[in-house]
Design an enzyme around this catalytic site. Sequence first.
Site, mmCIF file in Angstrom:
data_model
loop_
_atom_site.group_PDB
_atom_site.id
_atom_site.type_symbol
_atom_site.label_atom_id
_atom_site.label_comp_id
_atom_site.label_asym_id
_atom_site.label_seq_id
_atom_site.Cartn_x
_atom_site.Cartn_y
_atom_site.Cartn_z
ATOM 1 N N GLU A 144 113.782 108.029 -46.875
ATOM 2 C CA GLU A 144 112.340 107.978 -46.840
ATOM 3 C C GLU A 144 111.860 107.056 -46.007
ATOM 4 O OE1 GLU A 144 109.907 109.098 -47.389
ATOM 5 O OE2 GLU A 144 109.137 109.090 -49.651
ATOM 6 N N ASP A 145 110.726 107.133 -45.433
ATOM 7 C CA ASP A 145 110.171 106.145 -44.536
ATOM 8 C C ASP A 145 109.605 104.949 -45.329
ATOM 9 O OD1 ASP A 145 108.097 107.563 -45.985
ATOM 10 O OD2 ASP A 145 106.968 108.067 -44.301
ATOM 11 N N ASP B 57 106.234 103.259 -51.807
ATOM 12 C CA ASP B 57 104.744 102.588 -52.263
ATOM 13 C C ASP B 57 104.775 102.587 -53.849
ATOM 14 O OD1 ASP B 57 102.472 101.451 -51.996
ATOM 15 O OD2 ASP B 57 101.334 103.323 -51.831
ATOM 16 N N PHE C 293 98.572 98.884 -45.110
ATOM 17 C CA PHE C 293 98.823 100.365 -44.747
ATOM 18 C C PHE C 293 99.655 100.314 -43.341
ATOM 19 C CE2 PHE C 293 98.358 104.570 -43.463
ATOM 20 C CZ PHE C 293 98.702 105.330 -44.753
ATOM 21 N N ARG D 99 102.530 108.251 -35.247
ATOM 22 C CA ARG D 99 103.919 108.603 -35.892
ATOM 23 C C ARG D 99 104.736 108.135 -34.536
ATOM 24 N NH1 ARG D 99 104.205 111.390 -40.713
ATOM 25 N NH2 ARG D 99 102.783 112.916 -41.042
HETATM 26 P P1 IMP Z 1 104.628 106.912 -53.156
HETATM 27 O O1 IMP Z 1 104.724 108.072 -53.812
HETATM 28 O O2 IMP Z 1 103.421 105.993 -53.492
HETATM 29 O O3 IMP Z 1 105.850 105.815 -53.125
HETATM 30 O O4 IMP Z 1 104.296 107.106 -51.652
HETATM 31 C C1 IMP Z 1 105.333 107.462 -50.730
HETATM 32 C C2 IMP Z 1 104.608 108.322 -49.632
HETATM 33 O O5 IMP Z 1 103.180 107.979 -49.392
HETATM 34 C C3 IMP Z 1 105.626 107.897 -48.500
HETATM 35 O O6 IMP Z 1 106.583 108.862 -48.349
HETATM 36 C C4 IMP Z 1 104.467 107.886 -47.355
HETATM 37 O O7 IMP Z 1 104.366 108.956 -46.640
HETATM 38 C C5 IMP Z 1 103.109 107.708 -48.130
HETATM 39 N N1 IMP Z 1 102.855 106.101 -47.733
HETATM 40 C C6 IMP Z 1 102.817 105.381 -48.490
HETATM 41 N N2 IMP Z 1 102.563 104.223 -48.236
HETATM 42 C C7 IMP Z 1 102.216 104.350 -46.789
HETATM 43 C C8 IMP Z 1 101.728 103.592 -45.589
HETATM 44 O O8 IMP Z 1 101.694 102.210 -45.856
HETATM 45 N N3 IMP Z 1 101.562 104.223 -44.514
HETATM 46 C C9 IMP Z 1 102.052 105.698 -44.273
HETATM 47 N N4 IMP Z 1 102.410 106.227 -45.325
HETATM 48 C C10 IMP Z 1 102.534 105.742 -46.493
HETATM 49 MG MG MG Z 2 106.345 110.483 -46.858
#
Ligand code: IMP
Ligand code: MG
Length: 181
Positions: free
Chosen positions: A100-101, A104, A153, A166
């Site tokens: 995963e990237d 959050d 962000f 990207r």
């Molecule tokens: P989560 O479900 O809130 O953990 O979010 C995960 C997904 O939200 C990641 O796979 C990203 O695609 C996107 N995301 C969350 N934070 C960021 C950020 O700071 N920059 C870009 N994408 C983000």
């Molecule tokens: Mg993602």
Amino acid sequence: MPNRKHHRRLVLSPERINQRVSELAAELEASLDDSEPVFLGILKGSFIFLSDLVRAMNRRVQVDFIRLASYGTSTNSSGSITMHKPPEMDLKDRIVVVVEDIVDTGLTLRWLVDHLADYHPRRVLLCSLIDKPERREAPVEIDFVGFRIPDGFLVGYGLDYNEQYRELPGVYTLEFDEGSS
Ligand code: IMP
Ligand code: MG
């Protein structure tokens, strides 16, 4: 979501990322057995991290991708997630390294871990380039974390803001200008 006016500030240089990706590859190697693992990238954000990570591994690996969509704004995910592209490989009895990237709220990975069980993998390991632990809403144990960054962000190295940035080789934080919409 419309683009808000912003500027970028570098938080992770390409050199720092490269160094940490090598370390992560070594950590991963140490916890794998002799079987060939499947590196399962979550599209699109993980595509650059995954390609650097597999090239840093000193062993044979296989690669597959899934695509998840969560309904939310461009800077916040929500809890409702669907799988737009399932894995193409048979994951039964395989060691799966989810790549995963960024984690959050944790909602996306939590959902995925629960749903991967349907494919009966032997073991699931979670690897994320970035973790924002202070934002966590759903509990999820990430086995391998590149960098912990409290908030903000982030874009670059695969991460996007409305599909922009990207391609940047480093990771940047976006600072949104006051009063912009
Ligand atoms: P989560 O479900 O809130 O953990 O979010 C995960 C997904 O939200 C990641 O796979 C990203 O695609 C996107 N995301 C969350 N934070 C960021 C950020 O700071 N920059 C870009 N994408 C983000
Ligand atoms: Mg993602």
